[in-house]
Motif scaffolding. Sequence first.
Motif, short mmCIF file in Angstrom:
data_model
loop_
_atom_site.label_atom_id
_atom_site.label_comp_id
_atom_site.label_asym_id
_atom_site.label_seq_id
_atom_site.Cartn_x
_atom_site.Cartn_y
_atom_site.Cartn_z
N ARG A 21 0.83 -1.20 0.00
CA ARG A 21 0.00 0.00 0.00
C ARG A 21 0.88 1.26 0.00
NH1 ARG A 21 -2.03 -3.22 3.88
NH2 ARG A 21 -1.40 -1.83 5.60
N PRO A 22 0.37 2.37 -0.53
CA PRO A 22 1.15 3.62 -0.60
C PRO A 22 1.70 4.09 0.74
CG PRO A 22 -0.83 3.80 -1.94
CD PRO A 22 -0.96 2.52 -1.17
N GLU A 23 1.02 3.77 1.84
CA GLU A 23 1.47 4.23 3.16
C GLU A 23 2.88 3.73 3.49
OE1 GLU A 23 -0.15 1.74 6.69
OE2 GLU A 23 -1.69 1.55 5.15
N PHE A 24 3.26 2.58 2.92
CA PHE A 24 4.59 2.04 3.21
C PHE A 24 5.67 2.81 2.45
CE2 PHE A 24 1.85 -1.26 4.73
CZ PHE A 24 2.48 -1.63 5.90
N ALA A 25 5.38 3.19 1.23
CA ALA A 25 6.33 4.01 0.48
C ALA A 25 6.51 5.35 1.15
CB ALA A 25 5.84 4.19 -0.96
N ASN A 26 5.42 5.92 1.67
CA ASN A 26 5.49 7.21 2.35
C ASN A 26 6.27 7.10 3.66
OD1 ASN A 26 3.94 8.39 0.32
ND2 ASN A 26 2.01 8.00 1.37
N ALA A 27 6.00 6.05 4.44
CA ALA A 27 6.70 5.88 5.72
C ALA A 27 8.18 5.63 5.50
CB ALA A 27 6.08 4.72 6.49
N ARG A 28 8.51 4.95 4.43
CA ARG A 28 9.90 4.64 4.11
C ARG A 28 10.74 5.90 3.89
NH1 ARG A 28 12.54 0.06 1.49
NH2 ARG A 28 14.22 0.75 0.10
N LYS A 29 10.12 6.93 3.29
CA LYS A 29 10.83 8.16 2.96
C LYS A 29 11.35 8.87 4.21
CE LYS A 29 8.07 8.95 -1.21
NZ LYS A 29 7.02 9.81 -1.83
N SER A 30 10.60 8.79 5.31
CA SER A 30 10.98 9.50 6.53
C SER A 30 11.52 8.57 7.61
CB SER A 30 9.78 10.28 7.08
OG SER A 30 8.68 9.41 7.33
N LEU A 31 11.84 7.35 7.22
CA LEU A 31 12.29 6.34 8.18
C LEU A 31 13.68 6.66 8.71
CD1 LEU A 31 11.14 3.61 9.25
CD2 LEU A 31 12.54 2.49 7.52
N LYS A 32 13.84 6.56 10.02
CA LYS A 32 15.13 6.80 10.64
C LYS A 32 15.93 5.48 10.68
CE LYS A 32 13.35 10.48 13.61
NZ LYS A 32 13.13 10.93 15.02
N PRO A 33 17.25 5.56 10.66
CA PRO A 33 18.07 4.34 10.73
C PRO A 33 17.76 3.55 11.99
CG PRO A 33 19.42 6.23 10.12
CD PRO A 33 18.08 6.77 10.52
N ARG A 34 17.76 2.22 11.88
CA ARG A 34 17.50 1.37 13.04
C ARG A 34 18.68 1.39 14.00
NH1 ARG A 34 12.14 0.44 13.25
NH2 ARG A 34 11.35 0.02 11.17
N LYS A 35 18.38 1.40 15.29
CA LYS A 35 19.42 1.39 16.31
C LYS A 35 19.89 -0.04 16.57
CE LYS A 35 17.33 5.37 18.65
NZ LYS A 35 16.73 5.85 19.92
N ASP A 36 21.02 -0.17 17.24
CA ASP A 36 21.52 -1.51 17.59
C ASP A 36 21.05 -1.91 18.98
OD1 ASP A 36 23.01 0.33 18.93
OD2 ASP A 36 24.95 -0.64 18.55
N GLU A 37 19.78 -1.60 19.28
CA GLU A 37 19.18 -2.00 20.55
C GLU A 37 17.68 -2.23 20.34
OE1 GLU A 37 18.47 2.50 22.38
OE2 GLU A 37 20.16 1.29 23.09
N VAL A 38 17.07 -2.98 21.22
CA VAL A 38 15.64 -3.28 21.11
C VAL A 38 14.91 -2.73 22.32
CG1 VAL A 38 13.90 -5.10 20.99
CG2 VAL A 38 16.07 -5.38 19.77
N ASN A 39 14.04 -1.77 22.08
CA ASN A 39 13.22 -1.19 23.14
C ASN A 39 11.72 -1.29 22.85
OD1 ASN A 39 15.34 -0.13 24.93
ND2 ASN A 39 15.80 1.26 23.24
#
Length: 208
Positions: A21-39
Amino acid sequence: YDDLVPVSCTKLLGPEYALLRPEFANARKSLKPRKDEVNRIFVFFGGTDPYNLTQMTVKALSEPELTYLEVDVVIGGNNPHQNEIQKTAESRELTNLHVQVDDMAAIMAKADLAIGSGGVNTWERMCLRLPALVISFAENHKVLLGDLAKNEHVHYLGSASDVSDSIIKKGILDKISNTSIQPEQSNDIFQLVDAQGTGKVAKILRNR
């Protein structure tokens, strides 16, 4: 598929043609890099979740070692186990239950780790650079998740008939203690699914 379709058939196969769905392409554009921790963890096993893996996962996340994690649980409005899941979610702090959501991508984008099954959400998770622990409950899931696991794109816990809350708990703890590989895995899966599959398929169909 070579022996199953006519020679003239155009085969649009693989994650590059994933219909998201288009929402995933939109969310991808502003996605921040994943951290090396799980919270924060995202839990989703499809709309109906026939084996109630959602309940099993929330129970695993309710163990003392994991109660510090914030959890987003998503279920469909027709999930037959909704009342049971809601009670368990309410008894666990830092747990947000979402029913029949329209903003799945926004919820997923905030997570550091997903727990789910096969199906379309596999590509949605990868599109948003979200590492995952996965469980299969259909034959086609086993093939897909098995292949992805071989390439270290997901952590496959096994089929629904073989998995327990203790296995899920161990998988989460293992992932938390080995987060050094998470940024690399996130980047690999991010490149595999670019969220442009729908546009690519539509363009090919229009030009035929």
